[in-house]
Design a protein around this motif. Sequence first.
Motif, mmCIF file in Angstrom:
data_model
loop_
_atom_site.group_PDB
_atom_site.id
_atom_site.type_symbol
_atom_site.label_atom_id
_atom_site.label_comp_id
_atom_site.label_asym_id
_atom_site.label_seq_id
_atom_site.Cartn_x
_atom_site.Cartn_y
_atom_site.Cartn_z
ATOM 1 N N VAL A 193 -58.015 24.528 -37.705
ATOM 2 C CA VAL A 193 -58.346 23.418 -38.601
ATOM 3 C C VAL A 193 -58.179 22.091 -37.866
ATOM 4 O O VAL A 193 -57.521 22.016 -36.825
ATOM 5 C CB VAL A 193 -57.452 23.413 -39.866
ATOM 6 C CG1 VAL A 193 -57.589 24.725 -40.623
ATOM 7 C CG2 VAL A 193 -55.983 23.156 -39.501
ATOM 8 N N TRP A 194 -58.777 21.062 -38.442
ATOM 9 C CA TRP A 194 -58.495 19.693 -38.034
ATOM 10 C C TRP A 194 -57.382 19.184 -38.931
ATOM 11 O O TRP A 194 -57.556 19.096 -40.153
ATOM 12 C CB TRP A 194 -59.748 18.818 -38.178
ATOM 13 C CG TRP A 194 -60.854 19.170 -37.237
ATOM 14 C CD1 TRP A 194 -62.077 19.693 -37.554
ATOM 15 C CD2 TRP A 194 -60.854 19.011 -35.811
ATOM 16 N NE1 TRP A 194 -62.831 19.881 -36.435
ATOM 17 C CE2 TRP A 194 -62.114 19.460 -35.339
ATOM 18 C CE3 TRP A 194 -59.933 18.533 -34.888
ATOM 19 C CZ2 TRP A 194 -62.453 19.450 -33.993
ATOM 20 C CZ3 TRP A 194 -60.273 18.524 -33.548
ATOM 21 C CH2 TRP A 194 -61.515 18.972 -33.104
ATOM 22 N N TRP A 195 -56.234 18.869 -38.343
ATOM 23 C CA TRP A 195 -55.016 18.572 -39.089
ATOM 24 C C TRP A 195 -54.677 17.085 -38.993
ATOM 25 O O TRP A 195 -54.620 16.520 -37.902
ATOM 26 C CB TRP A 195 -53.862 19.403 -38.545
ATOM 27 C CG TRP A 195 -52.566 19.221 -39.285
ATOM 28 C CD1 TRP A 195 -51.515 18.448 -38.902
ATOM 29 C CD2 TRP A 195 -52.183 19.828 -40.516
ATOM 30 N NE1 TRP A 195 -50.500 18.532 -39.824
ATOM 31 C CE2 TRP A 195 -50.882 19.375 -40.832
ATOM 32 C CE3 TRP A 195 -52.805 20.718 -41.393
ATOM 33 C CZ2 TRP A 195 -50.197 19.776 -41.969
ATOM 34 C CZ3 TRP A 195 -52.137 21.113 -42.525
ATOM 35 C CH2 TRP A 195 -50.847 20.648 -42.807
ATOM 36 N N CYS A 196 -54.455 16.484 -40.169
ATOM 37 C CA CYS A 196 -54.063 15.082 -40.240
ATOM 38 C C CYS A 196 -52.586 15.004 -40.595
ATOM 39 O O CYS A 196 -52.103 15.730 -41.468
ATOM 40 C CB CYS A 196 -54.897 14.355 -41.304
ATOM 41 S SG CYS A 196 -54.369 12.649 -41.618
ATOM 42 N N ALA A 197 -51.865 14.092 -39.924
ATOM 43 C CA ALA A 197 -50.429 13.950 -40.173
ATOM 44 C C ALA A 197 -50.132 13.033 -41.350
ATOM 45 O O ALA A 197 -48.963 12.859 -41.715
ATOM 46 C CB ALA A 197 -49.731 13.414 -38.921
ATOM 47 N N GLY A 198 -51.129 12.431 -41.964
ATOM 48 C CA GLY A 198 -50.895 11.499 -43.063
ATOM 49 C C GLY A 198 -50.340 12.160 -44.301
ATOM 50 O O GLY A 198 -50.681 13.314 -44.624
#
Length: 220
Positions: A193-198
């Motif tokens: 997946v493309w993972w965002c830390a927000g």
Amino acid sequence: MSNAMAEYEADTEQLMRRVYLGVREDRIDPQDVVALACELLDWFPYTDAILEVVERNPAEVPRAEMTALGRRILDDVGFDPGFDLAPERLETLRAALRVVARDLPTRGIEGEPEIEILEDWFPVGAGVRLAGGERLNWGGPVLPNMCDDPAMAVTSLAILIQESLLEWSWQVWPVCPRHDLGVHGSERDGAAVWWCAGDGGHTLAPVGELARARGCRRPK
């Protein structure tokens, strides 16, 4: 490196390759296993499998047991068959590239990228060549053992391509539209997946589905 050591390493490598193929194709030659164990005795810390092979009469060891001993020795020394002896790894990597490539048009990259085997690296790994000829291998290649699992192969390629494009253009990609943060290729629950830390972390999109997550029409 001395000539004797270089010759020893070459001989041992050939024996490991023969034992690996024997184990893989269920046609083990007991003499190859014995020869490998004897070579390793002089230079490698003893393991139970190595000692068992050299202490037993190979004629009295059943083929299935000798195959298991050969596999254990290869595991003990950390032998990796690479892409050439395990070609299914390369097929897994090519399939992974087809997945990651679906996201490249969101970065303005068109055309079909290709896997490029980097023979001049050690250990031998793989990079990516874009349709325009640009080579992406920043941070080191994708290694063969990263291709034993499809999700790991997709994740490894996504990271390689993302970091190479960043180094090449100094442009962050992909970006989470909700948090305006760069996202990263990551393996979560067995999926790439493309993972965002927000906001404590969330999935922006599965790798290969970036256009849909961003509300873009995927180019035909």
